[in-house]
Design a protein around this motif. Structure first.
Motif, PDB file in Angstrom:
ATOM      1  N   GLU A 191      49.091  35.953 100.607  1.00 46.54           N
ATOM      2  CA  GLU A 191      48.388  34.750 101.527  1.00 46.54           C
ATOM      3  C   GLU A 191      48.462  33.474 100.645  1.00 46.54           C
ATOM      4  O   GLU A 191      48.362  33.429  99.505  1.00 46.54           O
ATOM      5  CB  GLU A 191      46.841  35.241 101.858  1.00 46.54           C
ATOM      6  N   ARG A 192      47.870  32.456 101.354  1.00 46.00           N
ATOM      7  CA  ARG A 192      47.857  31.174 100.734  1.00 46.00           C
ATOM      8  C   ARG A 192      46.235  31.178 100.126  1.00 46.00           C
ATOM      9  O   ARG A 192      45.537  31.734 100.863  1.00 46.00           O
ATOM     10  CB  ARG A 192      47.903  30.100 102.064  1.00 46.00           C
ATOM     11  N   VAL A 193      46.262  30.318  99.348  1.00 49.56           N
ATOM     12  CA  VAL A 193      44.970  30.412  98.543  1.00 49.56           C
ATOM     13  C   VAL A 193      43.803  29.976  99.292  1.00 49.56           C
ATOM     14  O   VAL A 193      42.636  30.313  98.941  1.00 49.56           O
ATOM     15  CB  VAL A 193      45.245  29.434  97.063  1.00 49.56           C
ATOM     16  N   GLU A 194      44.118  28.979 100.316  1.00 50.03           N
ATOM     17  CA  GLU A 194      43.092  28.692 101.052  1.00 50.03           C
ATOM     18  C   GLU A 194      42.347  29.635 101.757  1.00 50.03           C
ATOM     19  O   GLU A 194      41.152  29.921 101.983  1.00 50.03           O
ATOM     20  CB  GLU A 194      43.667  27.741 102.026  1.00 50.03           C
ATOM     21  N   LEU A 195      43.185  30.740 102.048  1.00 57.89           N
ATOM     22  CA  LEU A 195      42.704  31.913 102.703  1.00 57.89           C
ATOM     23  C   LEU A 195      41.784  32.906 101.743  1.00 57.89           C
ATOM     24  O   LEU A 195      41.138  33.610 102.162  1.00 57.89           O
ATOM     25  CB  LEU A 195      43.678  32.961 103.575  1.00 57.89           C
ATOM     26  N   THR A 196      42.227  32.875 100.703  1.00 53.22           N
ATOM     27  CA  THR A 196      41.721  33.893  99.383  1.00 53.22           C
ATOM     28  C   THR A 196      40.169  33.450  99.438  1.00 53.22           C
ATOM     29  O   THR A 196      39.345  34.287  99.103  1.00 53.22           O
ATOM     30  CB  THR A 196      42.511  33.366  98.275  1.00 53.22           C
TER      31      THR A 196
END
Length: 158
Positions: free
Chosen positions: A131-136
């Motif tokens: 996933e994109r880190v923004e979602l992490t």
């Protein structure tokens, strides 16, 4: 095939920096070369031009942080943008009591890194997130003060 244990131990240039690695850790590092060679033939995990320099350019570079930080048991490490698994996999081998979360948005690379972590017996301590880190940051276990700390290369350390 490169025999990493003999390469590592015979080269005072490198061994002097990490003399406390156990035989099991050295065996895991030795397994990295054939694993990366196999996966690189399938999906180009790291630069094909650089595969012969895997240990120097990727593994040892990933371990540089060990000269400055002593990770305590239970430390949680977040590798943001792990790509082909560096520095996360090398750190998982070097710090057997740490928990690692490796994040990358490229599915084929996270699948390869997860397969390599499993082959090395690290899947109980290494979690992959595609996933994109923004979602992490929206996940409770990947948010908060435990991930605020020092930065090194693409990885964040507690």
């Amino acid at each position: 095939m490169v025999n990493f244990s003999s390469f590592y131990l015979s080269s005072n240039k490198y061994y002097k920096y990490f003399p406390n690695l156990s035989e099991k850790q050295l065996e895991h590092f030795e397994l990295l070369f054939p694993l990366y060679t196999e996966w690189n033939e399938k999906i180009n995990v790291i630069s094909r031009k650089d595969i012969d320099n895997l240990m120097l350019h990727h593994v040892l570079h990933s371990l540089a942080i060990a000269k400055f930080v002593d990770f305590k048991p239970g430390t949680e490490i977040l590798d943001v943008g792990t790509g082909g698994g560096f520095p996360g996999l090398a750190m998982a081998i070097a710090f057997p009591q740490a928990q690692l979360t490796l994040v990358d948005s490229v599915g084929r690379k996270t699948q390869a890194v997860e397969a390599m972590a499993t082959a090395l017996g690290l899947s109980d301590r290494v979690q992959l997130r595609c996933e994109r880190v923004e979602l992490t940051g929206r996940h409770g276990q990947c948010r908060g003060r435990q991930y605020q700390g020092r930065c090194h290369d693409q990885a964040m350390f507690v």
